[in-house]
Design a protein around this motif. Sequence first.
Motif, PDB file in Angstrom:
ATOM      1  N   ILE A   1       0.891   5.659   0.058  1.00 24.11           N
ATOM      2  CA  ILE A   1      -0.102   6.943   0.226  1.00 24.11           C
ATOM      3  C   ILE A   1       0.171   7.984  -0.982  1.00 24.11           C
ATOM      4  O   ILE A   1       1.105   8.101  -1.264  1.00 24.11           O
TER       5      ILE A   1
ATOM      6  N   ARG B   1      -8.161  11.692 -10.282  1.00 18.54           N
ATOM      7  CA  ARG B   1      -9.211  11.980  -9.172  1.00 18.54           C
ATOM      8  C   ARG B   1      -8.669  11.786  -7.980  1.00 18.54           C
ATOM      9  O   ARG B   1      -8.922  12.501  -6.918  1.00 18.54           O
ATOM     10  N   LEU B   2      -7.455  11.037  -7.754  1.00 18.55           N
ATOM     11  CA  LEU B   2      -6.700  10.799  -6.678  1.00 18.55           C
ATOM     12  C   LEU B   2      -6.249  12.437  -5.844  1.00 18.55           C
ATOM     13  O   LEU B   2      -5.486  13.118  -6.718  1.00 18.55           O
ATOM     14  N   LYS B   3      -6.001  12.405  -4.828  1.00 11.13           N
ATOM     15  CA  LYS B   3      -5.434  13.687  -3.953  1.00 11.13           C
ATOM     16  C   LYS B   3      -4.660  13.220  -2.965  1.00 11.13           C
ATOM     17  O   LYS B   3      -4.654  11.953  -2.526  1.00 11.13           O
TER      18      LYS B   3
ATOM     19  N   ASP C   1      -4.705  10.037  -0.264  1.00 11.80           N
ATOM     20  CA  ASP C   1      -5.441   8.703  -0.705  1.00 11.80           C
ATOM     21  C   ASP C   1      -4.440   7.413  -0.728  1.00 11.80           C
ATOM     22  O   ASP C   1      -3.288   7.821  -0.801  1.00 11.80           O
ATOM     23  N   GLU C   2      -5.035   6.406  -0.759  1.00 13.08           N
ATOM     24  CA  GLU C   2      -4.296   5.214  -0.751  1.00 13.08           C
ATOM     25  C   GLU C   2      -4.260   4.459  -2.109  1.00 13.08           C
ATOM     26  O   GLU C   2      -5.419   4.360  -2.682  1.00 13.08           O
TER      27      GLU C   2
ATOM     28  N   THR D   1       0.839  -1.124  -0.308  1.00 14.33           N
ATOM     29  CA  THR D   1      -0.163   0.011   0.198  1.00 14.33           C
ATOM     30  C   THR D   1       0.896   1.283   0.301  1.00 14.33           C
ATOM     31  O   THR D   1       1.924   1.183   0.666  1.00 14.33           O
TER      32      THR D   1
ATOM     33  N   TYR E   1      -9.536   7.389 -12.878  1.00  8.34           N
ATOM     34  CA  TYR E   1      -9.650   7.229 -11.264  1.00  8.34           C
ATOM     35  C   TYR E   1      -8.535   7.842 -10.713  1.00  8.34           C
ATOM     36  O   TYR E   1      -8.256   8.599  -9.859  1.00  8.34           O
TER      37      TYR E   1
END
Length: 234
Positions: free
Chosen positions: A9, A86-88, A91-92, A7, A83
């Motif tokens: 960030i 749109r991440l900021k 977010d992971e 994962t 998609y």
Amino acid sequence: MAEPTQTAIVLSSIELTSHVRQLVLLQKESPLSFQAGQWISLKLPVGTRPPLNRAYSMAVPGTESGELTLVFDRVDGGIGSEYLCRLKAGDEVIFSGPHGHFVLPTTLDKELVFVARYTGLVPIRCMLKILFAKTPPLSVLVIAVGPREDELLFHQELLTLAMTHSRFRYLPLVAAGGEQQAVDLTLTMLQPLIEGAPKVIPMLCGTKAFVRPLRAFFVDAGYERKEVKTETYD
């Protein structure tokens, strides 16, 4: 056996051009060890049967703190790229890797000739940062083909590299007419450089419609297929 994943960030998401974004991720676990030219597979929670797997090459070599810098083009109607756009920060993202064999040869005894179509320049840029962190052993040529002049990725960076390093040459090309025009323009540049000249180390990256005709050109010019390193992203 399930594929091992990690994962990360999101640290930042910025626009490089009107169609290309840069995404910087930071792993939650220990920094990822990868070679310049390799890619990771993002596991995106979208599509009819998530996760949707999307492969992206690293644009910058690994750092001690573990940032992963990805650069990608936004595809109209593309579920994955939309998609990601749109991440900021905060977010992971889940990913696996590293993957891929499009990496620098162990022995650099000939001129390196990189040929890239649009975002195919991303893994090559990562290799250039490795090569020019110290004096490269021989000369390096980059032929980069973009769909428009304002979509030539890392253009100023490569121009600066060409002005400050005598062993580096940069040939930007604009092909607004699609893949066939991109191939034709590139061959126009390559033919006088390759035919009848000492062998080089060719490394080609782009869509299959771009890379395959160029690989065939090198094979016709006397190269073994395995001598032509390629990476495609479609």
